[in-house]
Design a protein around this motif. Structure first.
Motif, short mmCIF file in Angstrom:
data_model
loop_
_atom_site.label_atom_id
_atom_site.label_comp_id
_atom_site.label_asym_id
_atom_site.label_seq_id
_atom_site.Cartn_x
_atom_site.Cartn_y
_atom_site.Cartn_z
N ALA A 181 0.86 -1.19 0.00
CA ALA A 181 0.00 0.00 0.00
C ALA A 181 0.89 1.23 0.00
N ALA A 182 0.61 2.14 -0.94
CA ALA A 182 1.41 3.37 -1.03
C ALA A 182 0.62 4.45 -1.73
N ARG A 183 1.04 5.67 -1.49
CA ARG A 183 0.46 6.83 -2.16
C ARG A 183 1.45 7.29 -3.21
N VAL A 184 1.00 7.32 -4.45
CA VAL A 184 1.82 7.81 -5.56
C VAL A 184 1.04 8.96 -6.17
N GLY A 185 1.55 10.17 -6.00
CA GLY A 185 0.80 11.35 -6.42
C GLY A 185 -0.48 11.43 -5.62
N THR A 186 -1.59 11.42 -6.31
CA THR A 186 -2.89 11.49 -5.63
C THR A 186 -3.52 10.11 -5.46
N LEU A 187 -2.85 9.06 -5.93
CA LEU A 187 -3.42 7.71 -5.87
C LEU A 187 -2.95 6.94 -4.65
N SER A 188 -3.87 6.45 -3.87
CA SER A 188 -3.56 5.51 -2.79
C SER A 188 -4.01 4.14 -3.27
N ARG A 189 -3.05 3.32 -3.58
CA ARG A 189 -3.34 1.99 -4.14
C ARG A 189 -2.34 0.98 -3.58
N ARG A 190 -2.52 -0.26 -4.02
CA ARG A 190 -1.55 -1.31 -3.74
C ARG A 190 -0.71 -1.46 -5.01
N TRP A 191 0.60 -1.48 -4.84
CA TRP A 191 1.52 -1.42 -5.97
C TRP A 191 2.46 -2.62 -6.00
N SER A 192 2.79 -3.02 -7.22
CA SER A 192 3.80 -4.04 -7.48
C SER A 192 4.76 -3.49 -8.53
N HIS A 193 5.71 -4.31 -8.98
CA HIS A 193 6.74 -3.86 -9.92
C HIS A 193 6.69 -4.67 -11.20
N LEU A 194 6.81 -3.99 -12.32
CA LEU A 194 6.90 -4.61 -13.64
C LEU A 194 8.30 -4.38 -14.16
N VAL A 195 9.02 -5.47 -14.44
CA VAL A 195 10.42 -5.43 -14.84
C VAL A 195 10.57 -6.30 -16.08
N ALA A 196 11.54 -5.98 -16.92
CA ALA A 196 11.82 -6.82 -18.10
C ALA A 196 13.32 -7.05 -18.21
N ASP A 197 13.66 -8.05 -19.00
CA ASP A 197 15.08 -8.36 -19.21
C ASP A 197 15.82 -7.23 -19.92
N THR A 198 15.12 -6.49 -20.78
CA THR A 198 15.76 -5.40 -21.52
C THR A 198 14.91 -4.13 -21.44
N PRO A 199 15.54 -2.96 -21.58
CA PRO A 199 14.77 -1.71 -21.58
C PRO A 199 13.73 -1.66 -22.70
N ASP A 200 14.10 -2.12 -23.90
CA ASP A 200 13.14 -2.10 -25.01
C ASP A 200 11.92 -2.97 -24.71
N GLU A 201 12.16 -4.12 -24.13
CA GLU A 201 11.06 -5.01 -23.80
C GLU A 201 10.15 -4.37 -22.75
N LEU A 202 10.72 -3.70 -21.76
CA LEU A 202 9.90 -3.02 -20.75
C LEU A 202 9.05 -1.93 -21.40
N ARG A 203 9.65 -1.14 -22.25
CA ARG A 203 8.91 -0.05 -22.91
C ARG A 203 7.81 -0.59 -23.82
N ASN A 204 8.13 -1.61 -24.59
CA ASN A 204 7.11 -2.19 -25.49
C ASN A 204 5.95 -2.78 -24.70
N PHE A 205 6.26 -3.47 -23.61
CA PHE A 205 5.20 -4.05 -22.81
C PHE A 205 4.39 -2.95 -22.11
#
Length: 96
Positions: free
Chosen positions: A11-35
């Motif tokens: 649970a965290a506040r990011v800007g004005t949003l109070s939500r539950r957050w996880s992390h999205l990671v990829a093997d490469t920067p291009d793959e992260l951006r495309n996804f």
């Protein structure tokens, strides 16, 4: 290449949003951006861009969409292993 989404679900506040957050990671920067584009995430939301820690913070609903689109769901411990592998690869690239 793989895209991963962890189960951190903190649970965290990011800007004005109070939500539950996880992390999205990829093997490469291009793959992260495309996804991220497939998830309709603004690229400006990438955290720690240009480092092995590069990721998107995602809400629970975006996490579910990511899994539906093919992201590999991992626990927080496995995500740390993924990041450690990326750090090691970056260190080897810098020393080469």
């Amino acid at each position: 290449m793989t895209v991963y989404v962890d189960d951190f679900d903190v649970a965290a506040r990011v800007g004005t949003l109070s939500r539950r957050w996880s992390h999205l990671v990829a093997d490469t920067p291009d793959e992260l951006r495309n996804f991220g584009r497939r998830l309709r995430l603004p690229l400006s939301w990438i955290q720690k861009s240009g480092t092995p820690l590069e990721h998107f913070d995602v809400t629970s609903s975006v996490r579910r969409r990511a899994v539906a689109l093919g992201a590999e769901p991992v626990d927080y411990v496995r995500m740390q292993q993924v990041i450690a592998k990326k750090r090691l690869a970056a260190a080897h690239a810098e020393s080469a």
